[in-house]
Design an enzyme around this catalytic site. Sequence first.
Site, PDB file in Angstrom:
ATOM      1  CE  LYS A   6      -3.738   1.799   2.264  1.00 16.71           C
ATOM      2  NZ  LYS A   6      -3.553   3.757   1.799  1.00 16.71           N
ATOM      3  CG  HIS A  92      22.992   0.486  -0.023  1.00 18.19           C
ATOM      4  ND1 HIS A  92      23.617   0.623   0.664  1.00 18.19           N
ATOM      5  CD2 HIS A  92      22.097   1.925  -0.548  1.00 18.19           C
ATOM      6  CE1 HIS A  92      22.935   1.949   1.733  1.00 18.19           C
ATOM      7  NE2 HIS A  92      21.979   2.619   0.557  1.00 18.19           N
ATOM      8  CD  GLU A 166      23.650   5.934  -1.400  1.00 21.06           C
ATOM      9  OE1 GLU A 166      23.117   6.818  -1.697  1.00 21.06           O
ATOM     10  OE2 GLU A 166      24.034   4.709  -1.491  1.00 21.06           O
ATOM     11  N   GLY A 232      17.766   8.159  -0.193  1.00 18.84           N
ATOM     12  CA  GLY A 232      16.961   7.057   1.533  1.00 18.84           C
ATOM     13  C   GLY A 232      15.604   7.425   1.646  1.00 18.84           C
ATOM     14  N   GLY A 233      15.517   7.697   2.914  1.00 16.38           N
ATOM     15  CA  GLY A 233      14.865   8.149   4.358  1.00 16.38           C
ATOM     16  C   GLY A 233      14.375   8.955   3.373  1.00 16.38           C
TER      17      GLY A 233
HETATM   18  P1  PGA Z   1      19.764   8.068   3.309  1.00 19.75           P
HETATM   19  O1  PGA Z   1      20.017   7.086   2.450  1.00 19.75           O
HETATM   20  O2  PGA Z   1      19.676   9.361   1.903  1.00 19.75           O
HETATM   21  O3  PGA Z   1      18.947   8.457   4.372  1.00 19.75           O
HETATM   22  O4  PGA Z   1      21.185   8.470   3.850  1.00 19.75           O
HETATM   23  C1  PGA Z   1      20.734   7.281   1.747  1.00 19.75           C
HETATM   24  C2  PGA Z   1      20.770   5.460   0.845  1.00 19.75           C
HETATM   25  O5  PGA Z   1      20.182   4.859   1.409  1.00 19.75           O
HETATM   26  O6  PGA Z   1      20.998   5.243  -0.226  1.00 19.75           O
END
Ligand code: PGA
Length: 253
Positions: A6, A92, A166, A232-233
Amino acid sequence: MHGSQKMTDDLISNVANALVASGAQAQGFDVLVCPPAPYLQTARVVIDEFASGLGFYLGAQNVSAQASGAFTGEVSLDMLSEFGCQYVLLGHSERRELYAESDAMVAEKFAACVAHESDIVPVLCIGETLQQRQAGDTEAVVARQLDAVLAVTGIAGFANAVIAYEPVWAIGTGETASPEQAQQVHAFIRGKLTALDSSIGESIRLLYGGSVKPGNAAELFAQNDIDGGLIGGAAIDAASFIGICAAAAKLSN
Ligand code: PGA
């Protein structure tokens, strides 16, 4: 490993509707969503319904380097392509740290994407830990991660690829690399690839990931060698995802 069917449905339709309402089709940036594997089909249907023609793409978070066979729990490139995936994240930092994916394993997956008939674009994630940064090893780590792939595919493998820088210390921590810190590493990555092939190096998309939010996205995306973000978040909340898209839209005008 966030969300539910959902949530995937609501999130993508809300973001797509907001992009349509803002006229984002004309604004020259792409949106890629990479849901957990069980939700790829849901995501495909929602993208086709709400975001067709918008520059809105579907990707997966991981893939096997193997074509098919007895690899319980793995997902193949053929399977991703059946669900209309156009991208896949590789290496990742959580895969590298928690599931012991080595540079060589990530390179094997990258090479499998390059060789696969579907043209699924690998999004190669690289970056240093806090310890490595403090030891002054950032460029050496990023170079090693790139070299592992270059050794297998050569520079030609990057002709249809995306790189996401990252820094591990910035992922999910709320701590973002400053625009200058991020730009410095991005320039290093682009320089390294450009030295091997100027057209690939200059055109490859380099994303920054690590606590990107609506409040810092514009400044990060404004850097010369930062072409977008891997979020991500802040991407699992529709309002902040839309805010980040708005920052990208402003800059691509
Ligand atoms: P974040 O995560 O934006 O929450 O820092 C980035 C990611 O998981 O690649």
